[in-house]
Design a protein around this motif. Sequence first.
Motif, PDB file in Angstrom:
ATOM      1  N   GLU A   1       0.865  -1.181   0.000  1.00 39.10           N
ATOM      2  CA  GLU A   1       0.000   0.000   0.000  1.00 39.10           C
ATOM      3  C   GLU A   1       0.904   1.234   0.000  1.00 39.10           C
ATOM      4  N   MET A   2       1.318   1.655  -1.176  1.00 40.67           N
ATOM      5  CA  MET A   2       2.309   2.734  -1.257  1.00 40.67           C
ATOM      6  C   MET A   2       1.747   4.067  -0.733  1.00 40.67           C
ATOM      7  N   GLY A   3       0.482   4.310  -1.010  1.00 42.17           N
ATOM      8  CA  GLY A   3      -0.133   5.547  -0.510  1.00 42.17           C
ATOM      9  C   GLY A   3      -0.132   5.585   1.000  1.00 42.17           C
ATOM     10  N   PHE A   4      -0.443   4.442   1.584  1.00 42.67           N
ATOM     11  CA  PHE A   4      -0.468   4.330   3.042  1.00 42.67           C
ATOM     12  C   PHE A   4       0.935   4.510   3.618  1.00 42.67           C
ATOM     13  N   ALA A   5       1.915   3.852   3.004  1.00 46.54           N
ATOM     14  CA  ALA A   5       3.299   3.968   3.469  1.00 46.54           C
ATOM     15  C   ALA A   5       3.738   5.429   3.448  1.00 46.54           C
ATOM     16  N   ARG A   6       3.359   6.100   2.385  1.00 44.06           N
ATOM     17  CA  ARG A   6       3.768   7.503   2.248  1.00 44.06           C
ATOM     18  C   ARG A   6       3.136   8.370   3.332  1.00 44.06           C
ATOM     19  N   GLU A   7       1.886   8.042   3.652  1.00 39.62           N
ATOM     20  CA  GLU A   7       1.142   8.850   4.621  1.00 39.62           C
ATOM     21  C   GLU A   7       1.588   8.585   6.064  1.00 39.62           C
ATOM     22  N   VAL A   8       1.807   7.312   6.406  1.00 40.40           N
ATOM     23  CA  VAL A   8       1.951   6.930   7.814  1.00 40.40           C
ATOM     24  C   VAL A   8       3.405   6.814   8.264  1.00 40.40           C
ATOM     25  N   CYS A   9       4.308   6.468   7.336  1.00 43.81           N
ATOM     26  CA  CYS A   9       5.654   6.102   7.763  1.00 43.81           C
ATOM     27  C   CYS A   9       6.563   7.312   7.921  1.00 43.81           C
ATOM     28  N   ASP A  10       7.502   7.168   8.847  1.00 50.92           N
ATOM     29  CA  ASP A  10       8.536   8.183   9.015  1.00 50.92           C
ATOM     30  C   ASP A  10       9.650   7.967   8.008  1.00 50.92           C
ATOM     31  N   ARG A  11       9.820   6.714   7.598  1.00 53.07           N
ATOM     32  CA  ARG A  11      10.938   6.378   6.717  1.00 53.07           C
ATOM     33  C   ARG A  11      10.559   5.184   5.859  1.00 53.07           C
ATOM     34  N   VAL A  12      11.081   5.158   4.657  1.00 54.75           N
ATOM     35  CA  VAL A  12      10.832   4.064   3.728  1.00 54.75           C
ATOM     36  C   VAL A  12      12.172   3.432   3.374  1.00 54.75           C
ATOM     37  N   VAL A  13      12.203   2.104   3.427  1.00 50.81           N
ATOM     38  CA  VAL A  13      13.405   1.366   3.025  1.00 50.81           C
ATOM     39  C   VAL A  13      13.031   0.553   1.797  1.00 50.81           C
ATOM     40  N   PHE A  14      13.715   0.802   0.685  1.00 49.94           N
ATOM     41  CA  PHE A  14      13.468   0.027  -0.535  1.00 49.94           C
ATOM     42  C   PHE A  14      14.567  -1.004  -0.676  1.00 49.94           C
ATOM     43  N   MET A  15      14.141  -2.270  -0.794  1.00 54.16           N
ATOM     44  CA  MET A  15      15.151  -3.310  -0.995  1.00 54.16           C
ATOM     45  C   MET A  15      14.868  -4.125  -2.244  1.00 54.16           C
TER      46      MET A  15
ATOM     47  N   VAL B   1      19.592  -3.423   0.734  1.00 53.15           N
ATOM     48  CA  VAL B   1      18.870  -2.161   0.794  1.00 53.15           C
ATOM     49  C   VAL B   1      19.411  -1.279  -0.327  1.00 53.15           C
ATOM     50  N   VAL B   2      18.530  -0.893  -1.232  1.00 52.51           N
ATOM     51  CA  VAL B   2      18.949  -0.094  -2.380  1.00 52.51           C
ATOM     52  C   VAL B   2      18.922   1.390  -2.017  1.00 52.51           C
ATOM     53  N   GLU B   3      17.909   1.759  -1.253  1.00 47.23           N
ATOM     54  CA  GLU B   3      17.714   3.189  -0.990  1.00 47.23           C
ATOM     55  C   GLU B   3      16.794   3.338   0.210  1.00 47.23           C
ATOM     56  N   GLU B   4      17.030   4.341   1.034  1.00 42.74           N
ATOM     57  CA  GLU B   4      16.080   4.620   2.106  1.00 42.74           C
ATOM     58  C   GLU B   4      16.026   6.108   2.374  1.00 42.74           C
ATOM     59  N   GLY B   5      14.918   6.538   2.931  1.00 44.42           N
ATOM     60  CA  GLY B   5      14.790   7.953   3.231  1.00 44.42           C
ATOM     61  C   GLY B   5      13.378   8.297   3.643  1.00 44.42           C
ATOM     62  N   ALA B   6      13.114   9.602   3.766  1.00 42.21           N
ATOM     63  CA  ALA B   6      11.769  10.060   4.090  1.00 42.21           C
ATOM     64  C   ALA B   6      10.838   9.675   2.945  1.00 42.21           C
TER      65      ALA B   6
END
Length: 240
Positions: free
Chosen positions: A195-209, A214-219
């Motif tokens: 749920e990318m919309g949810f992740a964007r709304e609720v999370c402090d940080r996103v980790v993409f693997m 881990v390829v990339e992480e950030g706000a």
Amino acid sequence: MIEVVGLRKSFGSNEVLRGIDFAVSEGEVVSLIGPSGSGKSTILRCLNGLEQATAGRVTVDGFEITSPKTDINKVRQHVGMVFQHFNLFPNMTVIENVMLAPVDLGRKTKTEARAAALALLERVGLSEKADARPSSLSGGQKQRVAIARALAMEPQIMLFDEATSALDPEMVGEVLQVIRDLAASGMTMVLVTHEMGFAREVCDRVVFMADGVVVEEGAPDQVFGSPQQTRTQEFLSKVL
Ligand code: ADP
Ligand code: MG
């Protein structure tokens, strides 16, 4: 609350996690995203000792999980986990499902556990279902019971592995609302989600693997809005 350093995990000759580093602070909500098979579930399972790391160090709430001296059952009491499939006990009522672990592990008397379970069912909007059997509930209701059951152990950390992936679309919202409330209450959480919309709304940080790293992480605004790595751009162009 969580520190993962150089985590590697192989199944036979298949190296699934190839040196993972990340950390989660108290009260932080982190989402773990990435293609299917990239190792997201394996990471969560290494965080509560369901899988043993092949190499590296995992520390959770002060316990070094990867140390052979650590009592893994004790650690698990600090880490609640919610799965895609709810795994409720079908032969017990809803409230019995929620009461079971604290009573079995001697953390609460039956009376205390029942009162706590009722409060949790209220929190997830299901107090009227306390005496129902899981089979009579919708998927969204079952998943809310599973969340209440995980919370009954009063964990310091909650892990969600695609908690809404098995639900019919009209039930996703009610489960996301419970997770959203939990995030707002200050719970430390790691969410594997599509749920990318949810992740964007609720999370402090996103980790993409991808492919076990881990390829990339950030706000969220940074990772979703202006991803830096080609792999991330490709993945997001398919799912957004
Ligand atoms: P994701 O959750 O990102 O889809 P997983 O962590 O479930 O990825 O799986 C990553 C890889 O590890 C996959 O190739 C999967 O087949 C493999 N894998 C996971 N668990 C096991 C297991 N218990 N035994 C063998 N291979 C496994
Ligand atoms: Mg998975």
